[in-house]
Design a protein around this motif. Structure first.
Motif, PDB file in Angstrom:
ATOM      1  N   VAL A  82     123.391 144.330 111.308  1.00  0.00           N
ATOM      2  CA  VAL A  82     123.806 144.008 109.932  1.00  0.00           C
ATOM      3  C   VAL A  82     125.295 144.303 109.777  1.00  0.00           C
ATOM      4  CG1 VAL A  82     123.562 144.646 107.524  1.00  0.00           C
ATOM      5  CG2 VAL A  82     121.556 144.369 108.922  1.00  0.00           C
TER       6      VAL A  82
ATOM      7  N   ASN B  19     120.018 142.004 102.461  1.00  0.00           N
ATOM      8  CA  ASN B  19     118.856 142.083 101.572  1.00  0.00           C
ATOM      9  C   ASN B  19     117.606 142.500 102.329  1.00  0.00           C
ATOM     10  OD1 ASN B  19     120.104 141.452  99.204  1.00  0.00           O
ATOM     11  ND2 ASN B  19     119.796 139.255  99.421  1.00  0.00           N
ATOM     12  N   MET B  20     117.476 141.976 103.552  1.00  0.00           N
ATOM     13  CA  MET B  20     116.334 142.330 104.376  1.00  0.00           C
ATOM     14  C   MET B  20     116.343 143.825 104.675  1.00  0.00           C
ATOM     15  SD  MET B  20     115.027 139.696 107.189  1.00  0.00           S
ATOM     16  CE  MET B  20     116.564 139.607 108.027  1.00  0.00           C
TER      17      MET B  20
ATOM     18  N   PHE C  73     118.393 133.258 112.185  1.00  0.00           N
ATOM     19  CA  PHE C  73     119.561 132.494 111.775  1.00  0.00           C
ATOM     20  C   PHE C  73     119.763 131.226 112.578  1.00  0.00           C
ATOM     21  CE2 PHE C  73     120.378 135.435 108.767  1.00  0.00           C
ATOM     22  CZ  PHE C  73     120.723 136.693 109.200  1.00  0.00           C
TER      23      PHE C  73
ATOM     24  N   MET D  25     118.609 140.080 115.033  1.00  0.00           N
ATOM     25  CA  MET D  25     118.634 139.138 113.919  1.00  0.00           C
ATOM     26  C   MET D  25     118.699 137.693 114.379  1.00  0.00           C
ATOM     27  SD  MET D  25     118.693 140.746 111.024  1.00  0.00           S
ATOM     28  CE  MET D  25     118.939 142.344 110.373  1.00  0.00           C
TER      29      MET D  25
ATOM     30  N   ASP E 211     124.507 138.168 103.840  1.00  0.00           N
ATOM     31  CA  ASP E 211     123.773 138.407 102.607  1.00  0.00           C
ATOM     32  C   ASP E 211     122.282 138.577 102.880  1.00  0.00           C
ATOM     33  OD1 ASP E 211     123.409 136.571  99.511  1.00  0.00           O
ATOM     34  OD2 ASP E 211     123.668 138.706  99.911  1.00  0.00           O
ATOM     35  N   VAL E 212     121.718 137.632 103.638  1.00  0.00           N
ATOM     36  CA  VAL E 212     120.290 137.670 103.938  1.00  0.00           C
ATOM     37  C   VAL E 212     119.948 138.930 104.724  1.00  0.00           C
ATOM     38  CG1 VAL E 212     118.530 136.569 105.341  1.00  0.00           C
ATOM     39  CG2 VAL E 212     119.889 135.200 103.814  1.00  0.00           C
ATOM     40  N   ALA E 213     120.764 139.248 105.721  1.00  0.00           N
ATOM     41  CA  ALA E 213     120.486 140.413 106.547  1.00  0.00           C
ATOM     42  C   ALA E 213     120.546 141.691 105.717  1.00  0.00           C
ATOM     43  CB  ALA E 213     121.486 140.483 107.693  1.00  0.00           C
TER      44      ALA E 213
ATOM     45  N   ARG F  89     118.462 128.858 103.214  1.00  0.00           N
ATOM     46  CA  ARG F  89     118.846 130.168 102.692  1.00  0.00           C
ATOM     47  C   ARG F  89     117.925 130.562 101.546  1.00  0.00           C
ATOM     48  NH1 ARG F  89     123.659 133.112 100.164  1.00  0.00           N
ATOM     49  NH2 ARG F  89     123.638 131.597  98.469  1.00  0.00           N
TER      50      ARG F  89
ATOM     51  N   LEU G  90     114.686 131.906 102.898  1.00  0.00           N
ATOM     52  CA  LEU G  90     114.794 133.272 103.394  1.00  0.00           C
ATOM     53  C   LEU G  90     114.863 134.268 102.245  1.00  0.00           C
ATOM     54  CD1 LEU G  90     117.299 132.933 106.355  1.00  0.00           C
ATOM     55  CD2 LEU G  90     114.859 133.327 106.474  1.00  0.00           C
ATOM     56  N   GLN G  91     115.684 133.955 101.251  1.00  0.00           N
ATOM     57  CA  GLN G  91     115.816 134.886 100.120  1.00  0.00           C
ATOM     58  C   GLN G  91     114.508 135.019  99.369  1.00  0.00           C
ATOM     59  OE1 GLN G  91     118.495 136.585  99.829  1.00  0.00           O
ATOM     60  NE2 GLN G  91     120.368 135.380  99.648  1.00  0.00           N
TER      61      GLN G  91
ATOM     62  N   ILE H 147     112.206 137.332 101.192  1.00  0.00           N
ATOM     63  CA  ILE H 147     112.563 138.741 101.018  1.00  0.00           C
ATOM     64  C   ILE H 147     112.166 139.215  99.634  1.00  0.00           C
ATOM     65  CG2 ILE H 147     114.507 140.297 100.848  1.00  0.00           C
ATOM     66  CD1 ILE H 147     115.881 138.609 102.965  1.00  0.00           C
TER      67      ILE H 147
ATOM     68  N   ARG I 132     109.267 142.296  97.406  1.00  0.00           N
ATOM     69  CA  ARG I 132     109.781 143.348  96.541  1.00  0.00           C
ATOM     70  C   ARG I 132     108.643 143.821  95.647  1.00  0.00           C
ATOM     71  NH1 ARG I 132     115.678 143.550  95.309  1.00  0.00           N
ATOM     72  NH2 ARG I 132     115.971 141.586  96.368  1.00  0.00           N
TER      73      ARG I 132
ATOM     74  N   GLU J  44     115.304 145.846 101.675  1.00  0.00           N
ATOM     75  CA  GLU J  44     113.864 145.848 101.441  1.00  0.00           C
ATOM     76  C   GLU J  44     113.139 146.758 102.414  1.00  0.00           C
ATOM     77  OE1 GLU J  44     112.176 144.630  98.872  1.00  0.00           O
ATOM     78  OE2 GLU J  44     114.229 144.290  98.208  1.00  0.00           O
TER      79      GLU J  44
ATOM     80  N   PHE K 290     120.727 128.403 110.344  1.00  0.00           N
ATOM     81  CA  PHE K 290     122.133 128.455 109.945  1.00  0.00           C
ATOM     82  C   PHE K 290     123.041 127.927 111.032  1.00  0.00           C
ATOM     83  CE2 PHE K 290     122.003 130.034 105.909  1.00  0.00           C
ATOM     84  CZ  PHE K 290     121.383 131.254 105.761  1.00  0.00           C
TER      85      PHE K 290
END
Lengths: 148, 122
Positions: free
Chosen positions: B64, B101-102, A9, A5, B97-99, A136, A139-140, A143, A147, B105, A12
């Motif tokens: 995660v 959600n990833m 990040f 990961m 949170d991001v991880a 953020r 990124l959201q 994702i 969907r 998905e 961040f």
């Protein structure tokens, strides 16, 4: 096996370091304001205003490009004492710290300059928070975009 | 043009910009994508990077979980009064949170693929 990961990040982590640096700057300003009335004494100087420098951190762990290492945030350099201004002597013979001629040396902290710096620090903090929120959000949104 | 177009040290004018190259924008080389889930490369089953698809998935899940544990430990430290910066805790929560959600998905995509394959008549 490297942390899968990590690459996501970096934004961040960079913002994290920026927020930490801004908090440290706010602390230095608070320290200046707290001690601004310190007139010292017969054997020591009044409080000398402190200031600090930011330094860019380079990402030594990540991939290095041909031009050098990519920036990985900011960190506090040294905390300096402000030696450009002198202590102003004020005539006050009734003060316990007055010298032979009745002068008291005041600290070289300028109230209005500190208040102005405080405003700048607050705006920088808000700017960094907004950058983090944007990152953020991106990124959201990425994702959520996938969907189905 | 006006005198403001002088470029050089101490002169006014547009800043000298080096043309951006793909590596500056973090572009990935094709055939070895280093996305968020790491070495889930296009080649698939690359022995050199070690491990199968299941192993890589497991690594992603464990990272995660690590992020979540990080949040928990930071929150507990802050509650105990240790010097944890508040924004560090909030950023850890954002990362977790991001991880998560990833991962969700990815799981949904895998389940959909599984459904599609099992439902397809042979």
């Amino acid at each position: 096996m490297s942390d899968p990961m990590r690459g996501v990040f970096r934004g961040f982590d960079i913002t994290n370091s920026a927020l930490t640096a801004e908090m440290a700057r706010a602390e230095v300003i608070a320290s200046n304001l707290m001690n601004m009335h310190d007139t010292g004494g017969p054997d020591r100087d009044p409080y000398r205003r402190k200031t600090l420098v930011f330094e860019e951190m380079l990402d030594t762990v990540g991939a290095a490009t041909a031009d050098g290492l990519p920036a990985a945030g900011v960190r506090i350099g040294r905390v300096y004492e402000d030696t450009t201004t002198d202590f102003t002597p004020v005539y006050d013979p009734g003060h316990p710290h007055a010298d032979g001629e009745g002068f008291v040396r005041r600290s070289n902290v300028d109230l209005f300059r500190e208040l102005m710096d405080m405003t700048v620090v607050r705006r920088s903090f808000q700017a960094n928070l907004s950058a983090m929120r944007t990152y953020r959000g991106m990124l959201q949104a990425t994702i959520q975009n996938f969907r189905s | 043009m006006s005198g403001f177009d002088i470029i050089g040290p101490g002169g006014y004018g547009p800043p000298q910009l080096r043309p951006l190259e793909p590596r500056d924008l973090g572009a990935q080389e094709i055939g070895g994508a280093q996305g968020p889930l790491g070495e889930l490369s296009i080649e698939g089953g690359d022995e050199a990077s070690g491990g199968s698809f299941a192993d890589k998935l497991e690594d992603a899940l464990s990272s995660v979980s690590d992020l979540r544990n990080d949040v928990k430990s930071k929150a507990e430290a802050l509650a105990r009064g240790e010097p944890v910066e508040l924004h560090e805790l909030m950023i850890s929560m954002g990362k977790s949170d991001v991880a998560f959600n990833m991962m969700l998905e990815v799981r949904n995509k895998l389940l959909n693929a599984w459904d599609t394959i099992t439902r397809s008549s042979v």
